[in-house]
Write a protein that holds these residues in place. Structure first.
Motif, PDB file in Angstrom:
ATOM      1  N   UNK A  63       0.464  -1.228   0.565  1.00 55.66           N
ATOM      2  CA  UNK A  63       0.315   0.505  -0.263  1.00 55.66           C
ATOM      3  C   UNK A  63       0.858   0.979   0.015  1.00 55.66           C
ATOM      4  N   UNK A  64       2.262   1.232   0.168  1.00 58.01           N
ATOM      5  CA  UNK A  64       3.146   2.519   0.533  1.00 58.01           C
ATOM      6  C   UNK A  64       4.136   2.253  -1.010  1.00 58.01           C
ATOM      7  N   UNK A  65       4.486   3.726  -1.051  1.00 54.99           N
ATOM      8  CA  UNK A  65       5.866   3.589  -2.249  1.00 54.99           C
ATOM      9  C   UNK A  65       7.248   2.978  -1.766  1.00 54.99           C
ATOM     10  N   UNK A  66       8.092   2.249  -2.589  1.00 60.25           N
ATOM     11  CA  UNK A  66       9.432   1.774  -1.892  1.00 60.25           C
ATOM     12  C   UNK A  66      10.485   2.556  -3.273  1.00 60.25           C
ATOM     13  N   UNK A  67      11.149   3.178  -1.936  1.00 57.00           N
ATOM     14  CA  UNK A  67      12.349   3.303  -3.063  1.00 57.00           C
ATOM     15  C   UNK A  67      13.983   2.999  -2.700  1.00 57.00           C
ATOM     16  N   UNK A  68      14.375   2.469  -3.562  1.00 51.87           N
ATOM     17  CA  UNK A  68      15.821   1.799  -2.980  1.00 51.87           C
ATOM     18  C   UNK A  68      17.004   2.797  -3.786  1.00 51.87           C
ATOM     19  N   UNK A  69      17.991   2.643  -2.915  1.00 53.91           N
ATOM     20  CA  UNK A  69      19.194   3.251  -3.374  1.00 53.91           C
ATOM     21  C   UNK A  69      20.514   2.968  -3.294  1.00 53.91           C
ATOM     22  N   UNK A  70      20.692   2.010  -4.608  1.00 57.59           N
ATOM     23  CA  UNK A  70      22.490   1.337  -4.305  1.00 57.59           C
ATOM     24  C   UNK A  70      23.413   1.881  -4.372  1.00 57.59           C
ATOM     25  N   UNK A  71      24.346   0.410  -3.502  1.00 58.65           N
ATOM     26  CA  UNK A  71      25.815   2.278  -2.911  1.00 58.65           C
ATOM     27  C   UNK A  71      26.647   1.188  -3.653  1.00 58.65           C
ATOM     28  N   UNK A  72      26.522  -0.089  -3.418  1.00 54.74           N
ATOM     29  CA  UNK A  72      27.189  -1.013  -4.180  1.00 54.74           C
ATOM     30  C   UNK A  72      27.163  -2.335  -4.378  1.00 54.74           C
ATOM     31  N   UNK A  73      27.539  -3.049  -5.229  1.00 48.80           N
ATOM     32  CA  UNK A  73      27.179  -4.132  -5.939  1.00 48.80           C
ATOM     33  C   UNK A  73      25.947  -4.491  -7.282  1.00 48.80           C
ATOM     34  N   UNK A  74      25.330  -5.365  -6.992  1.00 49.55           N
ATOM     35  CA  UNK A  74      24.491  -5.472  -7.989  1.00 49.55           C
ATOM     36  C   UNK A  74      22.953  -5.993  -7.508  1.00 49.55           C
ATOM     37  N   UNK A  75      22.164  -5.692  -8.018  1.00 43.99           N
ATOM     38  CA  UNK A  75      20.622  -6.533  -7.243  1.00 43.99           C
ATOM     39  C   UNK A  75      20.172  -6.194  -9.142  1.00 43.99           C
ATOM     40  N   UNK A  76      18.865  -6.921  -9.066  1.00 46.61           N
ATOM     41  CA  UNK A  76      17.476  -7.156  -9.664  1.00 46.61           C
ATOM     42  C   UNK A  76      16.449  -6.297  -9.381  1.00 46.61           C
ATOM     43  N   UNK A  77      15.904  -6.517 -10.473  1.00 47.47           N
ATOM     44  CA  UNK A  77      14.767  -5.868 -10.153  1.00 47.47           C
ATOM     45  C   UNK A  77      13.064  -5.838 -10.462  1.00 47.47           C
ATOM     46  N   UNK A  78      12.468  -6.955 -10.848  1.00 45.93           N
ATOM     47  CA  UNK A  78      11.182  -6.618 -12.209  1.00 45.93           C
ATOM     48  C   UNK A  78      10.725  -5.524 -12.455  1.00 45.93           C
ATOM     49  N   UNK A  79      10.390  -5.260 -13.812  1.00 44.75           N
ATOM     50  CA  UNK A  79      10.072  -3.798 -14.044  1.00 44.75           C
ATOM     51  C   UNK A  79       8.645  -4.192 -14.538  1.00 44.75           C
TER      52      UNK A  79
END
Length: 292
Positions: free
Chosen positions: A51-67
């Motif tokens: 129900x809320x918003x989600x914000x993600x900021x990457x500092x290092x390494x690697x993640x994958x996020x479904x679009x």
């Protein structure tokens, strides 16, 4: 090649408010945020989002996020992503990587409506690679303040300071992206009326007449641009005002319910319990015990 673990259940250590949740240990309107350093095997999967918003900021390494489908976006150093309510949340650490990220679940202030960006990736996700060193440092510093305020013992100011720091992040992102979402002035006028006069009764027909639109056109335009209906926006604003009074004053709950615009204390209790996960009396007791 994209690989993830077979078990994509919701990570219990990653709090958020599910769309269908009736109980929640973290009430909406209070920022939930953390700093993660996660090796391969970390994952999160919420098919209906939250129900809320989600914000993600990457500092290092690697993640994958479904679009929103089969496409996965790479989250590397300097990448910032924002997911709106109801958006699929499917992300994980890439194989052989350790993903370091700052994240926050939040319900925005009404005044942020012009600044929260829409998806810019051909899917629902807003994605921005911040390669300007000054901007990246400013965003990380604001995120660090979010974390600092979240852990503060001063409950009276903690929520406002935390939201102020997050608002700085939202403004920096809008500045970096050059993508300022402009609300229709008639929708903005209705939001202003709701914000200033939330304790009053409002008919959609009357609001529509004030901004020279038909009730159906105003309802559609408002929902399209704000994300919630006029009635839900008004109701949520009343609940948030009531939540502050319950938390920070000793005024009787029935009096608070009437003062913020609810004609029935019983109805207020049902709506508050559905929104915050506990009834008003228990909510007050929990937060008074924390403050003490």
């Amino acid at each position: 090649m994209i690989k993830r673990t077979d078990d994509m259940a919701i990570n219990p250590a990653y709090p958020a408010k599910p769309l269908t949740s009736k109980k929640d240990t973290h009430p909406p309107g209070i920022l939930i945020s953390d700093h993660y350093i996660q090796p391969y095997g970390y994952n999160c999967y919420r098919p209906e989002g939250t129900k809320d918003w989600l914000i993600i900021y990457t500092l290092s390494g690697k993640g994958l996020l479904n679009n929103g489908g089969k496409e996965y976006l790479s989250c590397t150093a300097g990448t910032l992503t924002i997911l709106s309510p109801g958006t699929l949340q499917d992300y994980f650490t890439e194989e052989g990587q350790t993903w370091e990220l700052l994240w926050a679940h939040f319900l925005p202030r009404t005044t942020w409506a012009d600044w929260l960006p829409a998806g810019n990736t051909g899917g629902p996700v807003f994605y921005l690679n911040i390669d300007d060193e000054v901007s990246s440092r400013a965003i990380e510093a604001a995120f660090r303040r979010v974390l600092s305020y979240r852990l503060s013992g001063d409950t009276l100011l903690r929520d406002e300071l935390t939201l102020n720091a997050l608002e700085e992040i939202i403004l920096l992102v809008a500045s970096c992206s050059g993508q300022k979402k402009t609300l229709d002035p008639r929708v903005k006028e209705v939001l202003g009326i709701i914000s200033k006069h939330y304790m009053d009764s409002h008919l959609i027909e009357t609001l529509a007449d004030q901004v020279c639109l038909s009730p159906s056109r105003l309802s559609h335009l408002f929902k399209e641009q704000v994300g919630d209906s006029i009635i839900e926006t008004l109701m949520n604003h009343r609940l948030k005002q009531a939540e502050k009074l319950i938390k920070y004053t000793l005024r009787p709950i029935t009096e608070i319910a009437l003062n913020v615009g609810f004609s029935s204390p019983d109805y207020f209790t049902r709506r508050f319990t559905s929104y915050y996960g506990v009834n008003p009396s228990l909510y007050r007791k929990q937060h008074r015990s924390i403050a003490e």
